[in-house]
Design a protein around this motif. Sequence first.
Motif, PDB file in Angstrom:
ATOM      1  N   THR A  96       0.838  -1.200   0.000  1.00 25.86           N
ATOM      2  CA  THR A  96       0.000   0.000   0.000  1.00 25.86           C
ATOM      3  C   THR A  96       0.874   1.250   0.000  1.00 25.86           C
ATOM      4  N   SER A  97       0.372   2.270  -0.664  1.00 30.84           N
ATOM      5  CA  SER A  97       1.104   3.535  -0.699  1.00 30.84           C
ATOM      6  C   SER A  97       0.976   4.228   0.655  1.00 30.84           C
ATOM      7  N   GLU A  98       1.790   5.263   0.863  1.00 31.74           N
ATOM      8  CA  GLU A  98       1.766   5.966   2.141  1.00 31.74           C
ATOM      9  C   GLU A  98       0.422   6.665   2.369  1.00 31.74           C
ATOM     10  N   ALA A  99      -0.123   7.260   1.301  1.00 30.67           N
ATOM     11  CA  ALA A  99      -1.408   7.961   1.437  1.00 30.67           C
ATOM     12  C   ALA A  99      -2.523   6.968   1.774  1.00 30.67           C
ATOM     13  N   ARG A 100      -2.503   5.817   1.115  1.00 35.48           N
ATOM     14  CA  ARG A 100      -3.526   4.800   1.376  1.00 35.48           C
ATOM     15  C   ARG A 100      -3.391   4.258   2.791  1.00 35.48           C
ATOM     16  N   GLN A 101      -2.155   4.032   3.222  1.00 40.03           N
ATOM     17  CA  GLN A 101      -1.923   3.516   4.568  1.00 40.03           C
ATOM     18  C   GLN A 101      -2.388   4.524   5.621  1.00 40.03           C
ATOM     19  N   LYS A 102      -2.191   5.817   5.349  1.00 35.00           N
ATOM     20  CA  LYS A 102      -2.648   6.858   6.269  1.00 35.00           C
ATOM     21  C   LYS A 102      -4.177   6.833   6.390  1.00 35.00           C
ATOM     22  N   HIS A 103      -4.856   6.678   5.245  1.00 36.67           N
ATOM     23  CA  HIS A 103      -6.319   6.605   5.238  1.00 36.67           C
ATOM     24  C   HIS A 103      -6.802   5.371   6.007  1.00 36.67           C
ATOM     25  N   ILE A 104      -6.135   4.260   5.830  1.00 31.30           N
ATOM     26  CA  ILE A 104      -6.500   3.024   6.534  1.00 31.30           C
ATOM     27  C   ILE A 104      -6.328   3.206   8.039  1.00 31.30           C
ATOM     28  N   ASN A 105      -5.228   3.824   8.436  1.00 26.11           N
ATOM     29  CA  ASN A 105      -4.983   4.045   9.867  1.00 26.11           C
ATOM     30  C   ASN A 105      -6.028   4.978  10.482  1.00 26.11           C
ATOM     31  N   GLU A 106      -6.468   5.983   9.720  1.00 25.73           N
ATOM     32  CA  GLU A 106      -7.513   6.885  10.209  1.00 25.73           C
ATOM     33  C   GLU A 106      -8.819   6.132  10.450  1.00 25.73           C
ATOM     34  N   ILE A 107      -9.179   5.286   9.491  1.00 29.47           N
ATOM     35  CA  ILE A 107     -10.426   4.512   9.639  1.00 29.47           C
ATOM     36  C   ILE A 107     -10.308   3.553  10.820  1.00 29.47           C
ATOM     37  N   SER A 162      -8.541   3.890  13.524  1.00 25.69           N
ATOM     38  CA  SER A 162      -8.648   4.622  14.788  1.00 25.69           C
ATOM     39  C   SER A 162     -10.086   5.055  15.043  1.00 25.69           C
ATOM     40  N   GLN A 163     -10.822   5.447  14.002  1.00 22.10           N
ATOM     41  CA  GLN A 163     -12.228   5.823  14.159  1.00 22.10           C
ATOM     42  C   GLN A 163     -13.067   4.631  14.605  1.00 22.10           C
ATOM     43  N   VAL A 164     -12.777   3.450  14.037  1.00 17.71           N
ATOM     44  CA  VAL A 164     -13.522   2.248  14.417  1.00 17.71           C
ATOM     45  C   VAL A 164     -13.243   1.905  15.875  1.00 17.71           C
ATOM     46  N   GLU A 165     -11.971   1.998  16.276  1.00 13.49           N
ATOM     47  CA  GLU A 165     -11.616   1.685  17.657  1.00 13.49           C
ATOM     48  C   GLU A 165     -12.254   2.671  18.642  1.00 13.49           C
ATOM     49  N   ASP A 166     -12.340   3.951  18.243  1.00 13.81           N
ATOM     50  CA  ASP A 166     -12.932   4.971  19.111  1.00 13.81           C
ATOM     51  C   ASP A 166     -14.457   4.917  19.099  1.00 13.81           C
ATOM     52  N   GLY A 167     -15.020   4.285  18.093  1.00 17.06           N
ATOM     53  CA  GLY A 167     -16.472   4.226  17.973  1.00 17.06           C
ATOM     54  C   GLY A 167     -17.048   5.448  17.282  1.00 17.06           C
ATOM     55  N   THR A 168     -16.216   6.224  16.609  1.00 18.65           N
ATOM     56  CA  THR A 168     -16.678   7.439  15.940  1.00 18.65           C
ATOM     57  C   THR A 168     -16.859   7.243  14.445  1.00 18.65           C
ATOM     58  N   TYR A 169     -16.587   6.052  13.937  1.00 16.25           N
ATOM     59  CA  TYR A 169     -16.707   5.803  12.495  1.00 16.25           C
ATOM     60  C   TYR A 169     -18.176   5.627  12.141  1.00 16.25           C
ATOM     61  N   LYS A 170     -18.627   6.396  11.186  1.00 12.66           N
ATOM     62  CA  LYS A 170     -20.020   6.324  10.735  1.00 12.66           C
ATOM     63  C   LYS A 170     -20.042   5.849   9.286  1.00 12.66           C
ATOM     64  N   VAL A 171     -20.870   4.867   9.021  1.00 11.90           N
ATOM     65  CA  VAL A 171     -21.012   4.329   7.671  1.00 11.90           C
ATOM     66  C   VAL A 171     -22.081   5.125   6.931  1.00 11.90           C
ATOM     67  N   ASP A 172     -21.746   5.588   5.730  1.00 14.32           N
ATOM     68  CA  ASP A 172     -22.718   6.272   4.880  1.00 14.32           C
ATOM     69  C   ASP A 172     -23.417   5.200   4.054  1.00 14.32           C
ATOM     70  N   HIS A 173     -24.607   4.794   4.473  1.00  7.80           N
ATOM     71  CA  HIS A 173     -25.308   3.683   3.835  1.00  7.80           C
ATOM     72  C   HIS A 173     -25.681   4.001   2.396  1.00  7.80           C
ATOM     73  N   GLN A 174     -26.051   5.236   2.133  1.00  8.10           N
ATOM     74  CA  GLN A 174     -26.427   5.625   0.771  1.00  8.10           C
ATOM     75  C   GLN A 174     -25.223   5.507  -0.173  1.00  8.10           C
ATOM     76  N   ARG A 175     -24.086   5.979   0.290  1.00 11.95           N
ATOM     77  CA  ARG A 175     -22.867   5.924  -0.540  1.00 11.95           C
ATOM     78  C   ARG A 175     -22.428   4.477  -0.766  1.00 11.95           C
ATOM     79  N   THR A 176     -22.512   3.654   0.267  1.00 10.52           N
ATOM     80  CA  THR A 176     -22.145   2.241   0.155  1.00 10.52           C
ATOM     81  C   THR A 176     -23.052   1.535  -0.849  1.00 10.52           C
TER      82      THR A 176
END
Length: 88
Positions: A50-61, A63-77
């Motif tokens: 994975t590229s550095e930018a992609r890895q940064k995005h993965i790490n952000e997600i 951390s959000q999942v671990e904190d419980g702040t990650y929200k799924v956009d059902h319409q976009r999915t």
Amino acid sequence: MKINGPNHANFNPYQKQVNQPTDLKNNAKQQQDKVEISDQGKALQDSGKTSEARQKHINEIKSQVEDGTYKVDHQRTAKNLVDFFADK
């Protein structure tokens, strides 16, 4: 009285099989297995990283999942799923 004919003296049909394992051992010492990876195979291995930018995005997600702040956009999915399967 001779039981064996003239060509059967010292005849052992298993003699070839007895000598075979020693021949195989000598051949095994001379030959070794060898693996070579083609340039295309090396490129495929590198493409899995994975590229550095992609890895940064993965790490952000993560951390959000671990904190419980990650929200799924059902319409976009749902839209992305429809678009993905509509192209095939």
